[in-house]
Design a protein around this motif. Sequence first.
Motif, PDB file in Angstrom:
ATOM      1  N   GLN A  18       0.801  -1.211   0.000  1.00 55.25           N
ATOM      2  CA  GLN A  18       0.000   0.000   0.000  1.00 55.25           C
ATOM      3  C   GLN A  18       0.838   1.267   0.000  1.00 55.25           C
ATOM      4  OE1 GLN A  18      -3.460   0.462  -0.025  1.00 55.25           O
ATOM      5  NE2 GLN A  18      -3.425  -1.667  -0.701  1.00 55.25           N
ATOM      6  N   SER A  19       1.915   1.252   0.802  1.00 54.39           N
ATOM      7  CA  SER A  19       2.710   2.469   0.910  1.00 54.39           C
ATOM      8  C   SER A  19       3.450   2.778  -0.388  1.00 54.39           C
ATOM      9  CB  SER A  19       3.716   2.336   2.049  1.00 54.39           C
ATOM     10  OG  SER A  19       4.500   1.191   1.837  1.00 54.39           O
ATOM     11  N   ARG A  40     -16.986   4.972   1.242  1.00 52.65           N
ATOM     12  CA  ARG A  40     -16.197   3.958   1.955  1.00 52.65           C
ATOM     13  C   ARG A  40     -15.274   3.215   0.988  1.00 52.65           C
ATOM     14  NH1 ARG A  40     -15.719  -1.024   2.818  1.00 52.65           N
ATOM     15  NH2 ARG A  40     -17.395  -1.614   1.394  1.00 52.65           N
ATOM     16  N   VAL A  41     -15.823   2.844  -0.162  1.00 56.18           N
ATOM     17  CA  VAL A  41     -15.010   2.135  -1.166  1.00 56.18           C
ATOM     18  C   VAL A  41     -13.889   3.040  -1.666  1.00 56.18           C
ATOM     19  CG1 VAL A  41     -15.053   1.128  -3.486  1.00 56.18           C
ATOM     20  CG2 VAL A  41     -16.878   0.590  -1.861  1.00 56.18           C
ATOM     21  N   ALA A  42     -14.237   4.303  -1.892  1.00 57.34           N
ATOM     22  CA  ALA A  42     -13.220   5.229  -2.402  1.00 57.34           C
ATOM     23  C   ALA A  42     -12.115   5.461  -1.366  1.00 57.34           C
ATOM     24  CB  ALA A  42     -13.882   6.562  -2.770  1.00 57.34           C
ATOM     25  N   VAL A  43     -12.483   5.601  -0.096  1.00 54.82           N
ATOM     26  CA  VAL A  43     -11.469   5.794   0.962  1.00 54.82           C
ATOM     27  C   VAL A  43     -10.562   4.571   1.031  1.00 54.82           C
ATOM     28  CG1 VAL A  43     -11.140   5.984   3.460  1.00 54.82           C
ATOM     29  CG2 VAL A  43     -12.837   7.419   2.330  1.00 54.82           C
ATOM     30  N   SER A  44     -11.167   3.386   0.957  1.00 57.37           N
ATOM     31  CA  SER A  44     -10.372   2.157   1.057  1.00 57.37           C
ATOM     32  C   SER A  44      -9.373   2.027  -0.080  1.00 57.37           C
ATOM     33  CB  SER A  44     -11.301   0.934   1.038  1.00 57.37           C
ATOM     34  OG  SER A  44     -12.163   0.968   2.136  1.00 57.37           O
ATOM     35  N   SER A  45      -9.657   2.672  -1.208  1.00 59.73           N
ATOM     36  CA  SER A  45      -8.768   2.535  -2.365  1.00 59.73           C
ATOM     37  C   SER A  45      -7.653   3.580  -2.381  1.00 59.73           C
ATOM     38  CB  SER A  45      -9.575   2.640  -3.662  1.00 59.73           C
ATOM     39  OG  SER A  45     -10.051   3.964  -3.829  1.00 59.73           O
ATOM     40  N   LEU A  46      -7.686   4.511  -1.428  1.00 61.38           N
ATOM     41  CA  LEU A  46      -6.633   5.538  -1.402  1.00 61.38           C
ATOM     42  C   LEU A  46      -5.307   4.931  -0.964  1.00 61.38           C
ATOM     43  CD1 LEU A  46      -8.391   8.573   0.361  1.00 61.38           C
ATOM     44  CD2 LEU A  46      -7.698   8.431  -2.037  1.00 61.38           C
ATOM     45  N   PRO A  47      -4.204   5.475  -1.450  1.00 60.96           N
ATOM     46  CA  PRO A  47      -2.899   5.048  -0.923  1.00 60.96           C
ATOM     47  C   PRO A  47      -2.852   5.305   0.588  1.00 60.96           C
ATOM     48  CG  PRO A  47      -2.616   6.382  -2.879  1.00 60.96           C
ATOM     49  CD  PRO A  47      -4.062   6.466  -2.507  1.00 60.96           C
ATOM     50  N   LEU A  48      -2.066   4.489   1.285  1.00 57.80           N
ATOM     51  CA  LEU A  48      -2.052   4.507   2.758  1.00 57.80           C
ATOM     52  C   LEU A  48      -1.845   5.910   3.335  1.00 57.80           C
ATOM     53  CD1 LEU A  48      -2.183   2.624   5.234  1.00 57.80           C
ATOM     54  CD2 LEU A  48       0.299   2.484   5.111  1.00 57.80           C
ATOM     55  N   ALA A  49      -0.875   6.636   2.796  1.00 56.59           N
ATOM     56  CA  ALA A  49      -0.533   7.949   3.368  1.00 56.59           C
ATOM     57  C   ALA A  49      -1.710   8.911   3.290  1.00 56.59           C
ATOM     58  CB  ALA A  49       0.672   8.535   2.640  1.00 56.59           C
ATOM     59  N   TYR A  50      -2.530   8.766   2.231  1.00 61.77           N
ATOM     60  CA  TYR A  50      -3.680   9.658   2.066  1.00 61.77           C
ATOM     61  C   TYR A  50      -4.890   9.132   2.831  1.00 61.77           C
ATOM     62  CZ  TYR A  50      -0.788  11.947  -1.321  1.00 61.77           C
ATOM     63  OH  TYR A  50       0.245  12.624  -1.904  1.00 61.77           O
ATOM     64  N   ARG A  51      -4.992   7.814   2.841  1.00 65.74           N
ATOM     65  CA  ARG A  51      -6.130   7.237   3.545  1.00 65.74           C
ATOM     66  C   ARG A  51      -6.074   7.568   5.038  1.00 65.74           C
ATOM     67  NH1 ARG A  51      -5.945   1.297   3.907  1.00 65.74           N
ATOM     68  NH2 ARG A  51      -4.845   1.646   1.959  1.00 65.74           N
ATOM     69  N   VAL A  53       0.235  17.112   6.885  1.00 69.85           N
ATOM     70  CA  VAL A  53      -1.126  16.585   7.067  1.00 69.85           C
ATOM     71  C   VAL A  53      -2.107  17.415   6.235  1.00 69.85           C
ATOM     72  CG1 VAL A  53      -2.997  16.273   8.745  1.00 69.85           C
ATOM     73  CG2 VAL A  53      -0.654  15.657   9.357  1.00 69.85           C
ATOM     74  N   ARG A  54      -1.934  18.715   6.314  1.00 73.65           N
ATOM     75  CA  ARG A  54      -2.863  19.609   5.609  1.00 73.65           C
ATOM     76  C   ARG A  54      -2.801  19.364   4.099  1.00 73.65           C
ATOM     77  NH1 ARG A  54      -1.208  23.975   7.761  1.00 73.65           N
ATOM     78  NH2 ARG A  54      -2.772  24.227   9.386  1.00 73.65           N
ATOM     79  N   SER A  55      -1.587  19.282   3.583  1.00 76.13           N
ATOM     80  CA  SER A  55      -1.462  19.113   2.132  1.00 76.13           C
ATOM     81  C   SER A  55      -1.930  17.730   1.693  1.00 76.13           C
ATOM     82  CB  SER A  55      -0.013  19.354   1.697  1.00 76.13           C
ATOM     83  OG  SER A  55       0.822  18.376   2.266  1.00 76.13           O
ATOM     84  N   ARG A  56      -1.627  16.723   2.522  1.00 80.61           N
ATOM     85  CA  ARG A  56      -2.085  15.369   2.163  1.00 80.61           C
ATOM     86  C   ARG A  56      -3.602  15.299   2.171  1.00 80.61           C
ATOM     87  NH1 ARG A  56       1.700  11.115   5.539  1.00 80.61           N
ATOM     88  NH2 ARG A  56       3.654  11.532   4.450  1.00 80.61           N
ATOM     89  N   LEU A  57      -4.204  15.954   3.132  1.00 80.58           N
ATOM     90  CA  LEU A  57      -5.654  15.912   3.213  1.00 80.58           C
ATOM     91  C   LEU A  57      -6.287  16.606   2.015  1.00 80.58           C
ATOM     92  CD1 LEU A  57      -8.007  14.972   4.965  1.00 80.58           C
ATOM     93  CD2 LEU A  57      -7.923  17.146   6.172  1.00 80.58           C
ATOM     94  N   ALA A  66      -5.923  14.299  -0.809  1.00 77.49           N
ATOM     95  CA  ALA A  66      -6.746  13.103  -0.618  1.00 77.49           C
ATOM     96  C   ALA A  66      -8.196  13.383  -0.996  1.00 77.49           C
ATOM     97  CB  ALA A  66      -6.665  12.645   0.824  1.00 77.49           C
ATOM     98  N   ARG A  67      -8.682  14.554  -0.676  1.00 80.09           N
ATOM     99  CA  ARG A  67     -10.069  14.888  -1.026  1.00 80.09           C
ATOM    100  C   ARG A  67     -10.252  14.920  -2.549  1.00 80.09           C
ATOM    101  NH1 ARG A  67     -10.166  19.423   3.606  1.00 80.09           N
ATOM    102  NH2 ARG A  67     -11.243  18.226   5.230  1.00 80.09           N
ATOM    103  N   LYS A  68      -9.279  15.499  -3.201  1.00 74.49           N
ATOM    104  CA  LYS A  68      -9.348  15.533  -4.665  1.00 74.49           C
ATOM    105  C   LYS A  68      -9.316  14.120  -5.237  1.00 74.49           C
ATOM    106  CE  LYS A  68      -7.597  20.109  -5.783  1.00 74.49           C
ATOM    107  NZ  LYS A  68      -6.596  20.861  -6.541  1.00 74.49           N
ATOM    108  N   MET A  69      -8.454  13.295  -4.653  1.00 75.92           N
ATOM    109  CA  MET A  69      -8.352  11.921  -5.135  1.00 75.92           C
ATOM    110  C   MET A  69      -9.654  11.164  -4.896  1.00 75.92           C
ATOM    111  SD  MET A  69      -4.511  11.197  -3.728  1.00 75.92           S
ATOM    112  CE  MET A  69      -4.301   9.542  -4.262  1.00 75.92           C
ATOM    113  N   LEU A  70     -10.290  11.453  -3.792  1.00 74.36           N
ATOM    114  CA  LEU A  70     -11.561  10.786  -3.505  1.00 74.36           C
ATOM    115  C   LEU A  70     -12.603  11.116  -4.569  1.00 74.36           C
ATOM    116  CD1 LEU A  70     -12.061  11.082   0.379  1.00 74.36           C
ATOM    117  CD2 LEU A  70     -11.885   8.989  -0.976  1.00 74.36           C
TER     118      LEU A  70
END
Lengths: 189, 178
Positions: free
Chosen positions: B87-88, B118-129, B156-160, B163-167
């Motif tokens: 995952q990482s 939920r499915v989309a969160v589970s598919s995120l790379p670990l650091a973003y999830r 954290v701020r930038s990853r979040l 991550a939202r965009k990726m979701l």
Amino acid sequence: MNGDERMKTLETALRRLADETAAAQPPARIETALSAAVRRRRMARYPWWTAAAAALAMAGFWAATRQMGPAVGLEQAAAPAAVRAQLAGPAEAPAEAMDQPAEALPVAKPAVVRSKASSGRGELSGELSPLTPWYFSGGLPQPARGQIVFIRVNPQTALRFGVVSEGQVPAQLLIGDDGLTRAIRFVRE
Amino acid sequence: MDEAELLRRTARGDESAFGEIYARHSPAVYRYALRMSGSREMAEEVVQDVFMQVVKGCRGFDPAIGPLASYLYGLARNRMARLWPDQSETPIEEFDLASDEPDPLEGLSREQQVESVRVAVSSLPLAYREVVVLCGLEEMSYAAAAEALGVETGTVRSRLHRARKMLLERLKRNGVRV
């Protein structure tokens, strides 16, 4: 729909997802299993031989108590006189008395009558410390009751009483009911 | 009683001390693992592993460095990383959502929205999830999440943000109504 609105919708959906799992708890069986591990860890800190040693110590104490037997009634007419006679002289000059050879410190035979219940002989062995120095017990009140305890004293202790021996010497202690030693008698095996 | 003392007592076999630590922290660790993995079995395994370290006294824990909660999150993260070693390494996609595209969650029922996210969160790379789980679901502050993850608050701020965009991108890609 612009980006901000989409993000708001996403945030709402995330909050709903969070609500779905907010009350999730691990099943109770996990805590039960972990608590059992804590118990096992506590038991491992005290291995079986520790419990066995404690049991042996208890058994030893019980056996020693049995050997000492019940309190022995002393015949008041005979014992105090004999003990007084034994202790009167040395109590006045303990330092010199310690340097005397064996024959200078005769140990009078205590005139003690034991009850039948304690007539069986048993012995305690080990260090005699703390032992009331016999030359300090001269001023003690005569015991109304006491016990006779069979012991083995090491050669160094026996030498203090003028008894020379290469090995341990069997002896009897007269211990008053106040717990203080009143007399010692060495026994020829 | 402070948590370092509770840990010491637990290591000596004090069940009540362990019970107190478990009651305080196990729900959060379980939720974190459940939200990260989407699997109750895996979440239970993570909780068991993490609190087995507590049973042993958490020798690596230093209260001067951070609170016990952060340390336990760290243990859970390590365990999750071992469970999913790949995952990482998942590459981070570059994407951009055009501002005129419709909301992929629009028109879905509440249940459909939750399941899609939920499915989309589970598919995120670990650091973003994990930042989504900690900040978006656990509602942790950026600072607390940074402490738990061992990174800077800005990270954290930038990853979040990413991550939202990726979701949103994944929701669209997964066929959620666009």
